[in-house]
Design a protein around this motif. Structure first.
Motif, PDB file in Angstrom:
ATOM      1  N   SER A 153       0.813  -1.219   0.000  1.00  0.00           N
ATOM      2  CA  SER A 153       0.000   0.000   0.000  1.00  0.00           C
ATOM      3  C   SER A 153       0.844   1.265   0.000  1.00  0.00           C
ATOM      4  N   ASN A 154       2.168   1.124  -0.049  1.00  0.00           N
ATOM      5  CA  ASN A 154       3.069   2.275  -0.157  1.00  0.00           C
ATOM      6  C   ASN A 154       3.847   2.254  -1.478  1.00  0.00           C
ATOM      7  N   SER A 155       3.374   1.466  -2.438  1.00  0.00           N
ATOM      8  CA  SER A 155       4.029   1.384  -3.739  1.00  0.00           C
ATOM      9  C   SER A 155       3.620   2.559  -4.615  1.00  0.00           C
ATOM     10  N   ALA A 156       4.275   2.698  -5.769  1.00  0.00           N
ATOM     11  CA  ALA A 156       3.908   3.752  -6.709  1.00  0.00           C
ATOM     12  C   ALA A 156       2.483   3.552  -7.224  1.00  0.00           C
ATOM     13  N   LYS A 157       2.081   2.303  -7.425  1.00  0.00           N
ATOM     14  CA  LYS A 157       0.708   2.043  -7.874  1.00  0.00           C
ATOM     15  C   LYS A 157      -0.296   2.474  -6.811  1.00  0.00           C
ATOM     16  N   ALA A 158       0.041   2.244  -5.552  1.00  0.00           N
ATOM     17  CA  ALA A 158      -0.829   2.691  -4.468  1.00  0.00           C
ATOM     18  C   ALA A 158      -0.881   4.213  -4.408  1.00  0.00           C
ATOM     19  N   VAL A 193      -6.568  14.627   1.308  1.00  0.00           N
ATOM     20  CA  VAL A 193      -5.131  14.434   1.140  1.00  0.00           C
ATOM     21  C   VAL A 193      -4.657  13.283   2.014  1.00  0.00           C
ATOM     22  N   PRO A 194      -3.627  12.568   1.587  1.00  0.00           N
ATOM     23  CA  PRO A 194      -3.117  11.469   2.410  1.00  0.00           C
ATOM     24  C   PRO A 194      -2.355  11.998   3.618  1.00  0.00           C
ATOM     25  N   VAL A 195      -2.269  11.165   4.635  1.00  0.00           N
ATOM     26  CA  VAL A 195      -1.446  11.503   5.802  1.00  0.00           C
ATOM     27  C   VAL A 195      -0.235  10.584   5.906  1.00  0.00           C
ATOM     28  N   PHE A 196      -0.173   9.586   5.012  1.00  0.00           N
ATOM     29  CA  PHE A 196       0.943   8.631   5.085  1.00  0.00           C
ATOM     30  C   PHE A 196       1.199   8.040   3.713  1.00  0.00           C
ATOM     31  N   HIS A 197       2.477   8.018   3.317  1.00  0.00           N
ATOM     32  CA  HIS A 197       2.931   7.238   2.163  1.00  0.00           C
ATOM     33  C   HIS A 197       4.413   6.935   2.397  1.00  0.00           C
ATOM     34  N   LYS A 198       4.680   5.721   2.813  1.00  0.00           N
ATOM     35  CA  LYS A 198       6.005   5.255   3.235  1.00  0.00           C
ATOM     36  C   LYS A 198       6.432   5.837   4.573  1.00  0.00           C
ATOM     37  N   GLU A 199       6.013   7.066   4.839  1.00  0.00           N
ATOM     38  CA  GLU A 199       6.279   7.736   6.107  1.00  0.00           C
ATOM     39  C   GLU A 199       5.212   8.806   6.288  1.00  0.00           C
ATOM     40  N   LEU A 228       3.144  12.047   6.214  1.00  0.00           N
ATOM     41  CA  LEU A 228       3.164  13.242   5.368  1.00  0.00           C
ATOM     42  C   LEU A 228       2.701  14.411   6.231  1.00  0.00           C
ATOM     43  N   GLY A 229       3.646  15.122   6.773  1.00  0.00           N
ATOM     44  CA  GLY A 229       3.315  16.220   7.660  1.00  0.00           C
ATOM     45  C   GLY A 229       3.444  17.554   6.975  1.00  0.00           C
ATOM     46  N   VAL A 230       4.432  18.330   7.394  1.00  0.00           N
ATOM     47  CA  VAL A 230       4.631  19.672   6.862  1.00  0.00           C
ATOM     48  C   VAL A 230       4.904  19.619   5.363  1.00  0.00           C
ATOM     49  N   PHE A 231       4.286  20.527   4.638  1.00  0.00           N
ATOM     50  CA  PHE A 231       4.487  20.642   3.184  1.00  0.00           C
ATOM     51  C   PHE A 231       5.170  21.966   2.890  1.00  0.00           C
ATOM     52  N   PRO A 232       6.230  21.984   2.048  1.00  0.00           N
ATOM     53  CA  PRO A 232       6.850  20.867   1.333  1.00  0.00           C
ATOM     54  C   PRO A 232       7.844  20.110   2.216  1.00  0.00           C
ATOM     55  N   SER A 233       8.135  18.889   1.795  1.00  0.00           N
ATOM     56  CA  SER A 233       9.097  18.040   2.494  1.00  0.00           C
ATOM     57  C   SER A 233       9.543  16.952   1.533  1.00  0.00           C
ATOM     58  N   SER A 234      10.588  16.237   1.896  1.00  0.00           N
ATOM     59  CA  SER A 234      11.067  15.145   1.038  1.00  0.00           C
ATOM     60  C   SER A 234      10.031  14.036   0.943  1.00  0.00           C
ATOM     61  N   ALA A 235       9.279  13.799   2.035  1.00  0.00           N
ATOM     62  CA  ALA A 235       8.237  12.770   2.010  1.00  0.00           C
ATOM     63  C   ALA A 235       7.143  13.141   1.008  1.00  0.00           C
ATOM     64  N   TRP A 236       6.738  14.417   1.011  1.00  0.00           N
ATOM     65  CA  TRP A 236       5.735  14.868   0.047  1.00  0.00           C
ATOM     66  C   TRP A 236       6.280  14.805  -1.375  1.00  0.00           C
ATOM     67  N   ALA A 237       7.531  15.166  -1.562  1.00  0.00           N
ATOM     68  CA  ALA A 237       8.124  15.133  -2.901  1.00  0.00           C
ATOM     69  C   ALA A 237       8.107  13.721  -3.463  1.00  0.00           C
ATOM     70  N   ASP A 238       8.449  12.726  -2.638  1.00  0.00           N
ATOM     71  CA  ASP A 238       8.439  11.344  -3.097  1.00  0.00           C
ATOM     72  C   ASP A 238       7.028  10.893  -3.451  1.00  0.00           C
ATOM     73  N   TYR A 239       6.066  11.259  -2.623  1.00  0.00           N
ATOM     74  CA  TYR A 239       4.679  10.879  -2.902  1.00  0.00           C
ATOM     75  C   TYR A 239       4.176  11.528  -4.183  1.00  0.00           C
TER      76      TYR A 239
END
Length: 282
Positions: A113-118, A132-138, A140-151
């Motif tokens: 559920s954390n894949s690119a297809k997901a 908006v999601p709150v989690f994808h691999k880690e 998703l808090g403050v925007f922008p961030s590396s976690a948001w960029a990956d998602y």
């Protein structure tokens, strides 16, 4: 920069939900994502989907059973979107590739559920429901961030946007809602489900109501099980709640494919829910 223009606001955003406002179902995300909406008995429909595909719902109207409806839906999707293996005359073998399918995304979710297809599925929920999601691999808090960029990179991956994939998922959702109203399964209005978890990284506790009751903000797309015992296999903690059937994207028996069906898995559109949380082995 022109000195007469105001400085752009580049401050980090604590929660993107505060500014996200897209909706294709006629209800603002702030209302749709609230726990109170889950008891409202409001029907949802994605704007223009049924009007664009009247032939599908004419086919479905002739079906007497869920099995017949699933076969009709699969046939329509395969014909309309050219699903299946590439034809031999589609060009050089190295350039031929099967068209992206809604089934491919469902299987991808079932695997991770954390894949690119997901991420593409989570992006569809954003686009249609404004949640908006709150989690994808880690988290998703403050925007922008590396976690948001990956998602953001994964949800727009061109590998999965080559065949009107959002429109395919629109039809999957509308077919599911037609099926619920027509066959009264698994609803007709609510279904009690369970979700196992080892921590709360993928959901946020907004309010503890009393004892084991709490209001949580779930990810914008999340898996549940119809079996409490099955949910306990996925984590020490179990969340129990009633899901309005208008927030079901997928449920067992909807398709004649084995995507997710072997685990009795439901795909639920998230937001805030009132849940009963307890240790799965107590």
């Amino acid at each position: 920069m022109d000195p007469l223009l105001p400085e752009p606001d580049t401050r980090p955003i604590e929660d993107p939900e505060e500014w996200y406002s897209t909706s294709m179902v006629g209800i603002p995300p702030q209302i749709l994502g609230a726990a109170a909406f889950n008891r409202s008995l409001r029907r949802l429909t994605i704007c223009g989907t049924r009007e664009t595909h009247p032939g599908l719902f004419q086919l479905l109207g002739r079906c007497a059973t869920q099995v017949e409806a699933a076969a009709a839906f699969a046939h329509y999707m395969a014909h309309h979107f050219g699903l299946g293996p590439p034809a031999p005359d589609d060009g050089p073998a190295e350039s031929r590739r099967a068209a992206t399918s809604y089934l491919e995304l469902l299987r991808g979710w079932g695997g991770d559920s954390n894949s690119a297809k997901a991420a593409v599925l989570k992006g569809w929920v954003e686009s249609r429901f404004g949640l908006v999601p709150v989690f994808h691999k880690e988290p998703l808090g403050v925007f922008p961030s590396s976690a948001w960029a990956d998602y953001l990179r994964e949800k727009t991956d061109i590998r999965f946007h080559n065949n009107c994939i959002h429109q395919q998922i629109d039809l999957l959702y509308e077919y599911g809602q037609w099926s619920i109203r027509h066959f009264k399964k698994p609803g007709p209005r609510f279904v009690r489900l369970w979700r196992g978890t080892n921590d709360f990284a993928g959901q946020r506790v907004d309010e503890r109501i009393a004892g084991r009751l709490a209001e949580v903000r779930l990810n914008n797309l999340v898996s549940f099980s119809s079996s409490q015992e099955r949910a306990e296999e996925f984590g020490d903690w179990v969340l129990e709640t009633e899901i309005p059937t208008v927030k079901l994207l997928f449920f067992p028996g909807l398709l004649d494919d084995r995507a997710l069906n072997s685990e009795g898995e439901f795909l639920v559109i998230g937001g805030r829910y009132k849940v009963r949380a307890y240790h799965g082995y107590l």
